[in-house]
Design a protein around this motif. Structure first.
Motif, PDB file in Angstrom:
ATOM      1  N   ALA A  83       0.838  -1.257  -0.048  1.00 45.00           N
ATOM      2  CA  ALA A  83       0.074   0.046  -0.108  1.00 45.00           C
ATOM      3  C   ALA A  83       0.786   1.170   0.115  1.00 45.00           C
ATOM      4  N   ARG A  84       2.064   1.063   0.687  1.00 43.82           N
ATOM      5  CA  ARG A  84       3.026   2.559   0.516  1.00 43.82           C
ATOM      6  C   ARG A  84       3.392   2.817  -0.919  1.00 43.82           C
ATOM      7  N   GLN A  85       3.209   2.078  -1.771  1.00 42.33           N
ATOM      8  CA  GLN A  85       3.411   2.249  -3.244  1.00 42.33           C
ATOM      9  C   GLN A  85       2.159   3.159  -3.913  1.00 42.33           C
ATOM     10  N   ILE A  86       1.090   3.405  -3.242  1.00 43.13           N
ATOM     11  CA  ILE A  86      -0.182   3.947  -3.862  1.00 43.13           C
ATOM     12  C   ILE A  86       0.073   5.482  -3.543  1.00 43.13           C
ATOM     13  N   GLU A  87      -0.099   6.370  -4.608  1.00 43.14           N
ATOM     14  CA  GLU A  87      -0.031   7.701  -4.277  1.00 43.14           C
ATOM     15  C   GLU A  87      -1.356   8.073  -3.941  1.00 43.14           C
ATOM     16  N   TYR A  88      -1.383   9.082  -3.044  1.00 41.57           N
ATOM     17  CA  TYR A  88      -2.765   9.665  -2.839  1.00 41.57           C
ATOM     18  C   TYR A  88      -2.691  10.964  -2.536  1.00 41.57           C
ATOM     19  N   GLU A  89      -3.922  11.400  -2.338  1.00 46.12           N
ATOM     20  CA  GLU A  89      -4.252  13.097  -1.981  1.00 46.12           C
ATOM     21  C   GLU A  89      -5.141  13.199  -1.046  1.00 46.12           C
ATOM     22  N   GLY A  90      -5.100  13.968  -0.128  1.00 49.69           N
ATOM     23  CA  GLY A  90      -6.244  14.261   1.108  1.00 49.69           C
ATOM     24  C   GLY A  90      -7.170  15.203   0.222  1.00 49.69           C
ATOM     25  N   LEU A  91      -8.294  14.985   1.011  1.00 45.55           N
ATOM     26  CA  LEU A  91      -9.443  15.818   0.923  1.00 45.55           C
ATOM     27  C   LEU A  91      -9.456  16.974   1.611  1.00 45.55           C
ATOM     28  N   GLU A  92      -9.804  18.349   0.828  1.00 47.17           N
ATOM     29  CA  GLU A  92      -9.675  19.650   1.541  1.00 47.17           C
ATOM     30  C   GLU A  92     -10.989  19.617   2.568  1.00 47.17           C
ATOM     31  N   ASP A  93     -10.665  20.206   3.603  1.00 50.50           N
ATOM     32  CA  ASP A  93     -11.736  20.688   4.351  1.00 50.50           C
ATOM     33  C   ASP A  93     -12.491  19.396   5.069  1.00 50.50           C
ATOM     34  N   GLN A  94     -11.621  18.254   5.065  1.00 52.69           N
ATOM     35  CA  GLN A  94     -12.542  16.964   5.597  1.00 52.69           C
ATOM     36  C   GLN A  94     -11.826  16.942   7.097  1.00 52.69           C
ATOM     37  N   ALA A  95     -12.633  16.284   8.116  1.00 49.59           N
ATOM     38  CA  ALA A  95     -12.032  15.927   9.418  1.00 49.59           C
ATOM     39  C   ALA A  95     -10.731  14.942   9.410  1.00 49.59           C
ATOM     40  N   VAL A  96      -9.815  15.298  10.166  1.00 51.19           N
ATOM     41  CA  VAL A  96      -8.836  14.255  10.014  1.00 51.19           C
ATOM     42  C   VAL A  96      -8.377  13.971  11.350  1.00 51.19           C
ATOM     43  N   VAL A  97      -8.133  12.706  11.897  1.00 52.36           N
ATOM     44  CA  VAL A  97      -7.769  12.153  13.094  1.00 52.36           C
ATOM     45  C   VAL A  97      -6.493  11.767  13.084  1.00 52.36           C
ATOM     46  N   ALA A  98      -5.605  12.043  14.144  1.00 52.68           N
ATOM     47  CA  ALA A  98      -4.233  11.401  14.641  1.00 52.68           C
ATOM     48  C   ALA A  98      -4.318  11.613  15.981  1.00 52.68           C
TER      49      ALA A  98
END
Length: 290
Positions: free
Chosen positions: A167-182
């Motif tokens: 899965a580390r090989q998959i490129e991704y982008e986050g969605l603007e203005d969405q809730a994020v948890v950490a």
């Protein structure tokens, strides 16, 4: 109707719900990896696999390591985003319904696994604990359904090492203005209206909409303005996630936040906090709705 009668009535409904979600027979396959070898992860948010690509759920590894994208369907993406933000539809959606069914028959969803990739398809498994049975029941599942259900049920999520690597090989982008948890902290953008309604200072940061685990125990609560992570200002929810990831290995994340007129500092381990069920209804805090 007596409780045993209700359970007998709900048992077929549970089976029907499992089939509706696309789960297979519990004995259809065995786990492809040993549970002890898998890594527990935290649901961070939903993104997309490249510009205009399919949705992915972003899972944070412990110790401020990588964020892992797992392909999911649009319906599951919507369910996960609703669960992270605390939104609820007027009537239960499929994953909420199945969670209620499990409760009704005294079944507990303890874990979900993403344990293999076969022909570029992620495989998942539910692990249920049933009253009166010593051994858990494992049910083959699509990871997207399993992860969405885990969020609503408060189950932990475990990913096999070979899946993490792929899965580390998959490129991704986050969605603007969405809730994020950490770190058990849910953050959202802070608008001018929210800033005024909550009396927040005129400083850049992100709004804390929920907190759990060590962050909650330390006094962080919804309505706080998160000002810094490791000395850097998170201007967006996704930047908050990236700053948590940049925590030096073996060190705790250093947070600074404003709450009720005062600034506070907080140190948190980057381990994955214990999960908890998503609230059945959005908390009565209209001032922090986004």
């Amino acid at each position: 109707m007596s409780l045993p009668s209700i359970r007998r009535y709900l048992a077929p409904l549970l089976l029907g719900s499992l089939l509706l979600l696309g789960f297979h027979n519990a004995a259809a396959r065995d786990l492809a990896a040993e549970p002890a070898d898998m890594v527990e992860v935290e649901i961070a948010t939903v993104g997309v696999a490249g510009p205009g690509g399919p949705p992915v759920v972003l899972l944070r590894e412990p110790g401020a390591q990588a964020v892992i994208p797992i392909f999911i369907g649009p319906n599951e993406a919507g369910a996960i985003l609703r669960g992270l933000s605390g939104d609820r539809t007027p009537r239960p959606m499929t994953h909420e319904l199945l969670g209620s069914v499990l409760e009704g028959i005294d079944a507990t969803l303890e874990r979900v696994y993403v344990d293999a990739i076969v022909d570029n398809t992620f495989l998942g498994m539910l692990e249920l604990r049933l009253e009166g049975r010593d051994d858990p029941v494992r049910i083959d599942s699509r990871p997207s359904d399993a992860i969405a259900l885990a969020l609503y049920a408060g189950a932990s999520i475990h990913v096999a090492p070979q899946v993490l690597e792929a899965a580390r090989q998959i490129e991704y982008e986050g969605l603007e203005d969405q809730a994020v948890v950490a770190l058990g902290i849910t953050v959202t953008p802070v608008s001018d209206d929210l800033r005024e309604a909550l009396g927040l200072p005129d400083q850049e940061g992100v709004l804390v909409s929920d907190a759990s685990g060590p962050a909650l125990d330390a006094g962080l609560s919804p309505g706080a303005l998160l000002l810094e992570v490791n000395g850097e200002v998170p201007s967006t929810p996704m930047q908050f996630l990236e700053l948590v990831r940049d925590t030096p290995p073996g060190e705790e994340a250093q947070l600074r936040y404003w709450q009720e007129g005062e600034e506070h500092e907080l140190e948190l381990s980057t381990d994955v906090p214990s999960p908890r069920p998503a609230p059945r209804q959005r908390p009565e805090a209209p001032a922090i709705r986004t």
